[in-house]
Structures are given as C-alpha cells and as structure tokens.
Design a protein around this motif. Structure first.
Motif, short mmCIF file in Angstrom:
data_model
loop_
_atom_site.label_atom_id
_atom_site.label_comp_id
_atom_site.label_asym_id
_atom_site.label_seq_id
_atom_site.Cartn_x
_atom_site.Cartn_y
_atom_site.Cartn_z
N THR A 232 0.83 -1.21 0.00
CA THR A 232 0.00 0.00 0.00
C THR A 232 0.87 1.26 0.00
O THR A 232 0.60 2.22 -0.74
CB THR A 232 -0.93 0.02 1.25
OG1 THR A 232 -1.60 -1.22 1.33
CG2 THR A 232 -1.93 1.13 1.17
N LEU A 233 1.93 1.24 0.83
CA LEU A 233 2.79 2.43 0.91
C LEU A 233 3.45 2.69 -0.45
O LEU A 233 3.46 3.82 -0.96
CB LEU A 233 3.88 2.25 1.98
CG LEU A 233 3.42 2.03 3.43
CD1 LEU A 233 4.62 1.93 4.38
CD2 LEU A 233 2.50 3.15 3.92
N ASN A 234 4.00 1.62 -1.04
CA ASN A 234 4.70 1.80 -2.32
C ASN A 234 3.76 2.23 -3.44
O ASN A 234 4.09 3.10 -4.25
CB ASN A 234 5.43 0.50 -2.72
CG ASN A 234 6.62 0.25 -1.79
OD1 ASN A 234 7.23 1.19 -1.28
ND2 ASN A 234 6.93 -1.01 -1.55
N SER A 235 2.55 1.63 -3.47
CA SER A 235 1.65 2.00 -4.57
C SER A 235 1.12 3.43 -4.38
O SER A 235 0.88 4.14 -5.37
CB SER A 235 0.51 0.99 -4.73
OG SER A 235 -0.26 0.98 -3.57
N SER A 236 0.99 3.87 -3.13
CA SER A 236 0.55 5.26 -2.90
C SER A 236 1.62 6.24 -3.38
O SER A 236 1.30 7.28 -3.98
CB SER A 236 0.29 5.50 -1.41
OG SER A 236 -0.58 4.56 -0.91
N GLU A 237 2.86 5.91 -3.10
CA GLU A 237 3.96 6.78 -3.56
C GLU A 237 3.99 6.82 -5.09
O GLU A 237 4.12 7.88 -5.69
CB GLU A 237 5.31 6.24 -3.05
CG GLU A 237 5.61 6.65 -1.64
CD GLU A 237 7.06 6.37 -1.22
OE1 GLU A 237 7.48 6.89 -0.19
OE2 GLU A 237 7.77 5.62 -1.94
#
Ligand code: IPE
Ligand code: IPE
Ligand code: MG
Length: 272
Positions: A129-134
C-alpha cells in the motif's frame, strides 16, 4: 498581554493575523498525545489514534490552503516498536486502511505522498500500500506530504555515515570530500528543504529522535493541545507565533538606523 492571549481574543480572525509573505514552506509535526486523549475520556488508546487521523486530514487541508508546500509528520518512530504488540498491530492496520481509503482523494488534491523511514520490517500488505501510494502520486507537485514511519534520526545519520564510509573505501569518494552537502544528499530527506517550523503537540518538550539533522535551525513551537484536539486554529496559532520569531542563524540582526559599529561594543571598551 502575551501573544497567546491576544490571539485567543481575536480567535475568530486568526487567518487575518497571518502574513501571507512569511508562510513557512515546510512544516514538520510531531503528532503526540493520542493515547492520553483517549485515556482521559476513559476510552482505549486506539480511539485516540483514530481521531488523530481525522485531525491529520484537517491539518493537511489547512496547511495547503495557507500556502505551505511541504508537511512532514511523525507517524511511527523506531522506538515505537517497544509498545505493546496489540497497539503496534493496531497502528500498522490503521496506516494500511487509512491509506487505502484516502489515497484517491490525496491524489485528486494533487498531493505527492512520500514515506520516510525503513519500511523493511512492515507487513507485506502495508508495504504494498505504501509503495503503490507513492507511485500513484509521484507526479503531483502542488503539495508534498512526507509521512515518517519507522523513522529515527540517529539511525538515519548512522546509515549515511556507513554509506559514505563504504564509498570512500571503494574509492568512489575521497574522505576529504565528505561535507555537509554530500551528507545531506544521502539523507532520506534528500531534495527536501529543511523545515522552517517544527510543531509538537501535547506539551512535551523533546524531539524524540525526529529529523535530528534537518531541524538544526528550525523554529520550535510546543502546543499544549493533545493531537486529537488539534485543529486549524491551533495550527494558525503556531504559524502566527513562528512569524513573530527572529531567525538569526547564529548571526546578528541588523537594527534599524544603527550600523554594526554603533551597536558593537568590544570587550576592551565594555567598562569604559
Ligand atoms: C502519538 O500519540 C502517536 C504515535 C506515537 C503513534 P501517542 O500514542 O504517543 O500518545 P501519548 O503520547 O501516549 O498520549
Ligand atoms: C514521538 O512520540 C513519535 C511519534 C509521534 C510518532 P512518542 O510518544 O513516541 O515520544 P516520547 O516517547 O514521548 O518521547
Ligand atoms: Mg506520545
């Protein structure tokens, strides 16, 4: 009358007290006091964390509206792993759920989100989730939200020292080339200008391992308000207080109508 009291009296017009020319570009916040807020109300600490999320949403909006360009918030420190597993698990789950729910709106608001810290120990689903949000928001340029997660200032500095040591052993750099600029360029915050203002809520007067390098010359504002009770007005109070500061960076302020020679008194003529 103290600035705080003047501000309280004019509370309805706080926005009018802001000098638009002196709005800090980068504000950092230690969002503290969630647990105490909940405990005071006889609620589990998790309620404080939930309320803290909605306050963060309000403060992102308020800072963007005001004209700030970067907001950096401390969401989870390297020391927060020492909390009971139940609370840590709750926070991991909360980060994941909140981001999944909010990322579309964040993107629509043209906000670039960036996570600062060591993401390695996080659960796989949260890392995704963190990576895809970035990834989704990396092209946005109106406003940047940096969220410090599993972040520690000392760990960050040690990592840079290690990296530069290895580079100098391999001959990529000479030890004599290590300077502030090079060091800065290896920090997790590389490319981000240092915060002009640090706000900590809940009345605690410490940095708690946050941005140790970057805060070298930031103005510090301590709000007595617990994070779940913080709001746009409290944020504006911090900005107004910041605007009254005299930032000298180790130098001296030039006084109107006085030359340096006029205002300087050498130790030799001090007692003349
Ligand atoms: C800040 O609030 C949020 C995190 C550190 C995740 P706290 O959880 O530290 O709340 P207090 O300081 O115990 O009241
Ligand atoms: C700092 O708050 C970390 C975050 C806000 C994420 P803490 O509550 O962990 O700090 P201490 O323990 O009061 O120093
Ligand atoms: Mg705390």
């Amino acid at each position: 009358m103290s600035l705080g009291k003047i501000i309280d009296k004019k509370n309805k017009n706080l926005g009018k007290l802001i000098n638009k020319q002196k709005v800090p570009e980068h504000v950092a916040i230690i969002m503290d006091g969630n647990g105490r807020w909940a405990t005071k109300k006889g609620l589990p600490r998790s309620f404080g964390h939930n309320k803290g999320v909605s306050v963060l949403k309000d403060i992102i909006k308020a800072s963007k509206k005001l004209g700030c360009k970067v907001l950096t918030v401390y969401a989870f420190s390297t020391e927060n792993w020492s909390r009971p597993k139940k609370e840590v698990d709750f926070l991991m789950n909360l980060f994941n759920e909140v981001l999944k729910n909010e990322i579309e709106e964040i993107h629509q608001e043209s906000i670039k989100i960036k996570f600062i810290g060591d993401l390695t120990p996080f659960p796989e689903s949260l890392k995704t989730t963190l990576n895809s949000s970035e990834d989704l928001t990396k092209g946005n340029s109106d406003f940047t939200l940096n969220v410090c997660v599993n972040y520690g200032g000392r760990q960050e500095i040690v990592k840079v020292a290690k990296k530069l040591a290895l580079k100098s052993i391999s001959g990529e750099i000479k030890p004599s080339e290590v300077n502030e600029e090079l060091f800065n360029s290896e920090l997790l915050t590389q490319g981000i200008k240092d915060p002009e203002l640090l706000i900590r809520t809940s009345g605690e007067k410490r940095i708690s391992n946050f941005l140790l390098w970057q805060l070298a010359y930031s103005e510090i504002y301590i709000s007595e308000v617990l994070w779940p009770d913080f709001n746009e007005d409290e944020f504006l109070k911090a900005i107004i207080d910041y605007q009254s500061r005299h930032r000298r960076f180790g130098g001296i302020e030039s006084l109107p109508n006085k030359s340096f020679e006029d205002s300087f008194c050498s130790p030799l003529n001090k007692y003349d």
